[in-house]
Design a protein around this motif. Structure first.
Motif, PDB file in Angstrom:
ATOM      1  N   ASP A 391       0.866  -1.182   0.000  1.00  0.00           N
ATOM      2  CA  ASP A 391       0.000   0.000   0.000  1.00  0.00           C
ATOM      3  C   ASP A 391       0.903   1.233   0.000  1.00  0.00           C
ATOM      4  O   ASP A 391       1.269   1.753   1.064  1.00  0.00           O
ATOM      5  CB  ASP A 391      -0.894  -0.002   1.235  1.00  0.00           C
ATOM      6  CG  ASP A 391      -1.968   1.085   1.182  1.00  0.00           C
ATOM      7  OD1 ASP A 391      -1.810   2.023   0.383  1.00  0.00           O
ATOM      8  OD2 ASP A 391      -2.962   0.987   1.934  1.00  0.00           O
ATOM      9  N   ILE A 398      -0.160  -5.094   3.375  1.00  0.00           N
ATOM     10  CA  ILE A 398      -1.330  -5.811   3.883  1.00  0.00           C
ATOM     11  C   ILE A 398      -1.095  -7.306   3.683  1.00  0.00           C
ATOM     12  O   ILE A 398      -0.927  -7.767   2.554  1.00  0.00           O
ATOM     13  CB  ILE A 398      -2.619  -5.364   3.164  1.00  0.00           C
ATOM     14  CG1 ILE A 398      -2.814  -3.855   3.316  1.00  0.00           C
ATOM     15  CG2 ILE A 398      -3.827  -6.131   3.715  1.00  0.00           C
ATOM     16  CD1 ILE A 398      -3.983  -3.310   2.515  1.00  0.00           C
ATOM     17  N   GLU A 421      -8.539 -13.049   5.997  1.00  0.00           N
ATOM     18  CA  GLU A 421      -7.676 -12.835   7.159  1.00  0.00           C
ATOM     19  C   GLU A 421      -8.113 -13.788   8.255  1.00  0.00           C
ATOM     20  O   GLU A 421      -9.311 -14.079   8.397  1.00  0.00           O
ATOM     21  CB  GLU A 421      -7.760 -11.381   7.631  1.00  0.00           C
ATOM     22  CG  GLU A 421      -6.796 -11.046   8.769  1.00  0.00           C
ATOM     23  CD  GLU A 421      -6.701  -9.554   9.045  1.00  0.00           C
ATOM     24  OE1 GLU A 421      -6.173  -9.188  10.112  1.00  0.00           O
ATOM     25  OE2 GLU A 421      -7.149  -8.751   8.205  1.00  0.00           O
ATOM     26  N   ARG A 435      -9.679  -3.469   5.918  1.00  0.00           N
ATOM     27  CA  ARG A 435      -8.313  -3.701   5.453  1.00  0.00           C
ATOM     28  C   ARG A 435      -8.308  -4.615   4.221  1.00  0.00           C
ATOM     29  O   ARG A 435      -7.567  -4.381   3.264  1.00  0.00           O
ATOM     30  CB  ARG A 435      -7.476  -4.319   6.573  1.00  0.00           C
ATOM     31  CG  ARG A 435      -6.030  -4.560   6.188  1.00  0.00           C
ATOM     32  CD  ARG A 435      -5.125  -4.744   7.388  1.00  0.00           C
ATOM     33  NE  ARG A 435      -5.608  -5.788   8.283  1.00  0.00           N
ATOM     34  CZ  ARG A 435      -6.052  -5.572   9.524  1.00  0.00           C
ATOM     35  NH1 ARG A 435      -6.096  -4.349  10.010  1.00  0.00           N
ATOM     36  NH2 ARG A 435      -6.459  -6.573  10.284  1.00  0.00           N
ATOM     37  N   ALA A 439      -7.067  -3.884   0.316  1.00  0.00           N
ATOM     38  CA  ALA A 439      -6.200  -4.776  -0.460  1.00  0.00           C
ATOM     39  C   ALA A 439      -6.849  -5.124  -1.801  1.00  0.00           C
ATOM     40  O   ALA A 439      -6.173  -5.170  -2.839  1.00  0.00           O
ATOM     41  CB  ALA A 439      -5.915  -6.047   0.340  1.00  0.00           C
TER      42      ALA A 439
END
Length: 486
Positions: A391, A398, A421, A435, A439
């Protein structure tokens, strides 16, 4: 030949049994060759003994002996099979043709277990087998279904590779894996998913660790796990206590065991790249290339490519017991040997949860994803792995714990089915989904097809009510019950 039914005493192994019996029952003329491999303690011998018994064949367990002694034992096994005298064998040039001639009239399974022991004493043996199976050899008039089995993965893997004599001769190549995480839970008789993850993160899916190594002592429930660890895994009176130290010594290509243990210790400590491993060990990157390759060939280490950064990869230990030994046991080894597990285990638990259970839970989630029904992610998973998404705007990276890709299509952008995740001991909330969405946007800019990418949260501790009630179409919440369903 009728296909023998799988004996009731064999747990699972349905696919392996089908493959073996199909190979043995093949009625076509001529001897055929199969290779069965897998790390020790996976039940290969148990499986092949059952096959030889069910199909009326030969089972010869080789030992680490001289050629002369092995030949005498081999002759004794042929006497038992034929019921007739067997002439003394001068060498394998005598023994192999006699074996193939003796196995005639019907398809006969002929199992030579721990074949690497014979090769060590008689390096020419694979060439002799190749000659007899080839044109003009004694195998032409034989019905032998020859199965070579071994646990030395580097040796077995080399039998059919490159310029090896037996390359192109095998009609079966069977690798016996540890049980998957769901089958392992059933094998241990564990119905609580949280307990199943904890146990699997220590002993994996190796069958012998329950039967022989802890004498069928399984934790009775989640509240018994700590006590079970103290009375079994950390108990110097059980074979399981020293097992992780012995696994390396069984590989013939490993000479400097201290270097290989150091490499495994580096990975267990969270150093997953070749550079990080080299720095931890105190060697240059090129100096650990060979140990890394040998550990991969031995199926003790797994190299996982970064799905979003070509040319980059991370390493993880394939055998959970080795990870546990290096992260938990090795630093307190002397006190554990003296029987002080009850004192050491409470202080080791935070390290166990962070270095062992957390990363292992990621592996379980990836195993779930690769076998997921197409409806879960909106397509059939073709590749599942890890990845890092840079990022630049925030100058961060990430980490994607579970990336699921669809099959590649020529000329089309690679389609990402899911970005996931994992959290073993944390309740997941909208921060995690935000998050992952970030991504996804970054990967879209890099040229991936993310139009239908599912944002997936895997948690062993549950999900925040706001996340559960949000219910967007692009989010999946996978808890322990879903991981162990089916």
């Amino acid at each position: 030949m009728a296909v023998p039914a799988k004996p009731t005493h064999l747990f699972d192994r349905h696919a392996e049994w089908r493959g073996l019996t199909s190979f043995v029952a093949d009625a076509r003329p001529g001897a055929t060759l199969g290779v069965v491999s897998g790390r020790r303690r996976q039940g290969k011998s148990y499986l092949l003994q059952a096959l030889a018994t069910a199909a009326g064949g030969i089972y010869f367990p080789a030992l680490e002996l001289t050629e002369a002694v092995s030949l005498r034992l081999f002759a004794d096994e042929l006497v038992r099979f034929t019921g007739a005298p067997v002439p003394p064998f001068r060498d394998w040039l005598d023994a192999v043709p006699f074996l193939l001639r003796a196995a005639s009239g019907r398809p006969v399974p002929v199992v030579i277990d721990e074949f690497p022991f014979l090769v060590k004493a008689s390096p020419e043996l694979p060439s002799i087998i190749q000659r007899e199976l080839g044109p003009g050899g004694s195998g032409g008039a034989s019905s032998a279904r020859l199965l070579l089995c071994g646990s030395a993965m580097s040796v077995m893997g080399g039998l059919l590779s490159g310029q090896a004599p037996l390359r192109g001769r095998a009609g079966l190549e069977l690798l016996v894996h540890p049980f998957g995480y769901r089958d392992a839970a059933r094998f241990w008789g564990i119905t609580d998913p949280a307990l199943a993850v904890l146990v699997h993160s220590v002993v994996g899916g190796t069958p012998a660790y329950r039967r022989e190594f802890v004498r069928d002592d399984a934790p009775s429930g989640l509240g018994d796990f700590d006590a079970w660890m103290i009375r079994t895994v950390l108990n110097p009176q059980t074979p399981l206590f020293r097992e992780a130290r012995y696994l390396l010594t069984e590989e013939t290509d490993i000479r400097d065991s201290s270097l290989y243990h150091s490499v495994l210790s580096a990975v267990a400590g969270g150093n997953s790249t070749s550079g990080g491993i080299a720095s931890y060990v105190g060697r240059k990157a090129n100096e650990i290339a060979h140990p890394l390759r040998v550990l991969e060939d031995s199926r003790l280490l797994v190299r996982e490519p970064d799905l979003f950064r070509p040319g980059r990869a991370v390493y993880r230990i394939a055998e959970p017991l080795i990870s546990f030994y290096h992260a938990v046991m090795s630093r307190d080894w002397t006190r554990l040997e003296r029987g002080d597990a009850a004192t050491i285990w409470p202080s080791a638990q935070p390290r166990f949860l962070s270095q062992i259970v957390g990363p292992h839970f990621e592996t379980v989630c990836r195993d779930y994803a690769i076998m997921a029904d197409p409806v879960v992610f909106g397509g059939l998973p073709a590749e599942v792995g890890v990845g890092v998404v840079a990022d630049p705007a925030k100058k961060t990276q990430i980490q994607i714990d579970v990336a699921v890709l669809a099959p590649a299509e020529h000329g089309q952008p690679r389609r990402i089915l899911s970005l996931g995740e994992t959290k073993w001991d944390r309740v997941m909330d909208r921060r995690h989904t935000e998050r992952l969405r970030r991504a996804r946007d970054l990967l879209t800019a890099k040229g991936f097809d993310t139009r239908d990418t599912v944002i997936t949260c895997y948690s062993g501790a549950g999900f925040h009510p706001d996340l559960e009630s949000e219910g967007p179409r692009d989010v999946r919440l996978i808890g322990l019950d879903q991981l162990y369903a089916g």
